[in-house]
Design a protein around this motif. Structure first.
Motif, PDB file in Angstrom:
ATOM      1  N   ALA A 134       0.847  -1.203   0.000  1.00 49.15           N
ATOM      2  CA  ALA A 134       0.000   0.000   0.000  1.00 49.15           C
ATOM      3  C   ALA A 134       0.879   1.248   0.000  1.00 49.15           C
ATOM      4  N   TRP A 135       1.941   1.240   0.786  1.00 49.31           N
ATOM      5  CA  TRP A 135       2.877   2.365   0.835  1.00 49.31           C
ATOM      6  C   TRP A 135       3.507   2.587  -0.540  1.00 49.31           C
TER       7      TRP A 135
ATOM      8  N   ARG B 177       2.364   1.681  -3.500  1.00 46.50           N
ATOM      9  CA  ARG B 177       1.371   2.139  -4.481  1.00 46.50           C
ATOM     10  C   ARG B 177       1.118   3.635  -4.363  1.00 46.50           C
ATOM     11  N   ASN B 178       1.338   4.199  -3.203  1.00 43.12           N
ATOM     12  CA  ASN B 178       1.113   5.624  -2.983  1.00 43.12           C
ATOM     13  C   ASN B 178       2.320   6.479  -3.341  1.00 43.12           C
ATOM     14  N   ARG B 179       3.341   5.889  -3.910  1.00 41.69           N
ATOM     15  CA  ARG B 179       4.551   6.622  -4.276  1.00 41.69           C
ATOM     16  C   ARG B 179       4.737   6.567  -5.785  1.00 41.69           C
ATOM     17  N   ARG B 180       5.225   7.637  -6.357  1.00 42.37           N
ATOM     18  CA  ARG B 180       5.536   7.652  -7.792  1.00 42.37           C
ATOM     19  C   ARG B 180       6.982   7.218  -7.962  1.00 42.37           C
TER      20      ARG B 180
ATOM     21  N   ARG C 292      10.832   0.615  -6.654  1.00 39.77           N
ATOM     22  CA  ARG C 292       9.845  -0.101  -5.834  1.00 39.77           C
ATOM     23  C   ARG C 292      10.416  -1.422  -5.329  1.00 39.77           C
TER      24      ARG C 292
ATOM     25  N   SER D 145      10.801   6.663   4.924  1.00 39.62           N
ATOM     26  CA  SER D 145       9.591   6.933   4.159  1.00 39.62           C
ATOM     27  C   SER D 145       8.469   5.983   4.579  1.00 39.62           C
ATOM     28  N   TRP D 146       8.805   4.728   4.804  1.00 33.33           N
ATOM     29  CA  TRP D 146       7.829   3.726   5.245  1.00 33.33           C
ATOM     30  C   TRP D 146       7.233   4.133   6.587  1.00 33.33           C
TER      31      TRP D 146
ATOM     32  N   PHE E 209       4.840   7.014   6.390  1.00 27.37           N
ATOM     33  CA  PHE E 209       3.521   6.523   5.977  1.00 27.37           C
ATOM     34  C   PHE E 209       2.767   5.953   7.178  1.00 27.37           C
TER      35      PHE E 209
ATOM     36  N   LYS F 273       1.430   8.800   9.241  1.00 29.26           N
ATOM     37  CA  LYS F 273       0.233   9.394   8.629  1.00 29.26           C
ATOM     38  C   LYS F 273      -1.014   8.555   8.899  1.00 29.26           C
TER      39      LYS F 273
END
Length: 177
Positions: free
Chosen positions: A28-29, A31-34, A40, A102-103, A106, A109
């Motif tokens: 999920a994390w 998928r929310n990143r470009r 990835r 970054s993980w 997330f 958040k």
């Protein structure tokens, strides 16, 4: 001082489990990143490495603090790279910690953790001007561009554009494609 009518917040005895487990949460994390497919995959491996390290120590990653992250970083610094047999480079360790940070951002958040434990951890110093990647010399790039310019076949325009993009922007082939 608390007033008598103020609600008292107690810290729960346990944090909620990661939704659907760490692997699904990591997906999920991501998928929310470009990010590119390669990035990835690297980040997925980075988080999996952290989760395995935590599991080996019977440490719930939701309760990890910066001391745990520092210990993990020291472990990474002494880990031998599969390809070279030498310790991981500072840039690799820094990238792994960056992915982990970054993980955790997330997770913050989503209120699964109160704070990012990587934020307070020590990170290796890296020289931003140094790269172990071996590239073409300026003369080799010029020769490649000249060869593309001399091409007159049906794919000449595409080849010139491809070489120019790779050379000028420093793209990876996968990014160009």
């Amino acid at each position: 001082m608390l007033s008598s009518d103020a609600p008292v917040r107690s810290r729960p005895s346990a944090r909620p489990a990661l939704p659907a487990g760490p692997t699904d949460f990591t997906e999920a994390w991501l998928r929310n990143r470009r990010l590119s497919v390669h990035t990835r995959d690297a980040y997925r491996r980075d988080v999996a490495g952290w989760l395995a390290w935590c599991a080996a120590r019977d440490l719930d990653p939701l309760w990890a603090n910066f001391l745990h992250v520092n210990e993990y970083a020291r472990t990474l610094e002494s880990t031998l790279a599969v390809r070279s047999g030498r310790p991981l480079t500072p840039a690799t360790v820094a990238r792994r910690l960056s992915a982990l940070s970054s993980w955790y951002d997330f997770l913050v958040k989503l209120r699964a953790v109160d704070a990012n434990p990587v934020a307070g951890a020590d990170r290796p110093r890296i020289d931003r001007d140094h790269s172990a990647t071996v590239g073409l010399t300026p003369d080799e790039v010029d020769a490649l561009l000249a060869a593309a310019e001399a091409d007159t076949g049906p794919t000449a325009a595409r080849n010139r554009a491809t070489i120019a993009l790779l050379a000028d922007l420093g793209l990876r082939v996968g990014e160009l494609v």
